[in-house]
Design a protein around this motif. Sequence first.
Motif, PDB file in Angstrom:
ATOM      1  N   ALA A   1       0.836  -1.203   0.000  1.00 45.96           N
ATOM      2  CA  ALA A   1       0.000   0.000   0.000  1.00 45.96           C
ATOM      3  C   ALA A   1       0.869   1.249   0.000  1.00 45.96           C
ATOM      4  O   ALA A   1       1.902   1.310   0.650  1.00 45.96           O
ATOM      5  N   ALA A   2       0.421   2.254  -0.754  1.00 47.25           N
ATOM      6  CA  ALA A   2       1.102   3.542  -0.715  1.00 47.25           C
ATOM      7  C   ALA A   2       0.775   4.203   0.607  1.00 47.25           C
ATOM      8  O   ALA A   2      -0.348   4.131   1.086  1.00 47.25           O
ATOM      9  N   ASP A   3       1.757   4.862   1.212  1.00 49.66           N
ATOM     10  CA  ASP A   3       1.564   5.550   2.484  1.00 49.66           C
ATOM     11  C   ASP A   3       1.023   4.605   3.556  1.00 49.66           C
ATOM     12  O   ASP A   3      -0.105   4.758   4.035  1.00 49.66           O
ATOM     13  N   PRO A   4       1.802   3.590   3.939  1.00 54.67           N
ATOM     14  CA  PRO A   4       1.320   2.594   4.903  1.00 54.67           C
ATOM     15  C   PRO A   4       1.068   3.190   6.286  1.00 54.67           C
ATOM     16  O   PRO A   4       1.819   4.041   6.759  1.00 54.67           O
ATOM     17  N   LEU A   5      -0.008   2.735   6.912  1.00 61.02           N
ATOM     18  CA  LEU A   5      -0.338   3.136   8.269  1.00 61.02           C
ATOM     19  C   LEU A   5       0.007   2.024   9.251  1.00 61.02           C
ATOM     20  O   LEU A   5       0.614   2.265  10.288  1.00 61.02           O
ATOM     21  N   ILE A   6      -0.362   0.790   8.904  1.00 64.01           N
ATOM     22  CA  ILE A   6      -0.067  -0.370   9.748  1.00 64.01           C
ATOM     23  C   ILE A   6       0.752  -1.352   8.936  1.00 64.01           C
ATOM     24  O   ILE A   6       0.401  -1.679   7.806  1.00 64.01           O
ATOM     25  N   GLU A   7       1.845  -1.810   9.521  1.00 59.52           N
ATOM     26  CA  GLU A   7       2.677  -2.807   8.849  1.00 59.52           C
ATOM     27  C   GLU A   7       3.008  -3.924   9.833  1.00 59.52           C
ATOM     28  O   GLU A   7       3.470  -3.666  10.940  1.00 59.52           O
ATOM     29  N   LEU A   8       2.762  -5.142   9.419  1.00 61.93           N
ATOM     30  CA  LEU A   8       3.171  -6.310  10.185  1.00 61.93           C
ATOM     31  C   LEU A   8       4.209  -7.037   9.356  1.00 61.93           C
ATOM     32  O   LEU A   8       3.993  -7.274   8.153  1.00 61.93           O
ATOM     33  N   ARG A   9       5.311  -7.366   9.979  1.00 60.52           N
ATOM     34  CA  ARG A   9       6.396  -8.051   9.280  1.00 60.52           C
ATOM     35  C   ARG A   9       6.787  -9.306  10.052  1.00 60.52           C
ATOM     36  O   ARG A   9       7.257  -9.227  11.190  1.00 60.52           O
TER      37      ARG A   9
END
Length: 151
Positions: free
Chosen positions: A2-10
């Motif tokens: 997603a462009a301009d990520p708000l939540i990221e799980l890695r």
Amino acid sequence: MAADPLIELRDVNKYYGELHVLQDIDLTVGKGEVVVVIGPSGSGKSTLCRAINRLETIRSGTILLDGRPLPDEGRELARLRADVGMVFQSFNLFAHKTVLQNVTLGQVKVRRTGKAKAEEKALALLDRVGVAGQADKYPAQLSGGQQQRVA
């Protein structure tokens, strides 16, 4: 991604004892994006949401909110929780308060928002989920789906 990520799980992993509930989860949710998580009962949907809200600890991996790791505890975590809403499977509305009173309660008591401004925001949110016309009703006067949207 997603462009301009708000939540990221890695590479997020969560165990309950030997049960590996969240397995190597990678997820990116962009600002303004709506994501629906579906799956059978017991598949980890609620655990995933609870981990994002830091209501569950993860064994490994990284969760970022707006590019920064989630705070572990203290005031920073309290501030995060004041800005993040989560509707639980067994949601509870105050039966003795109207829909509008239920929605404004947190804004007024926790965020110290003035009543008029809180009501204006609440009505906009209720309209967004299609229940603005129910603002003066009590939870018992609503269907289960309406109650969940209010929550």
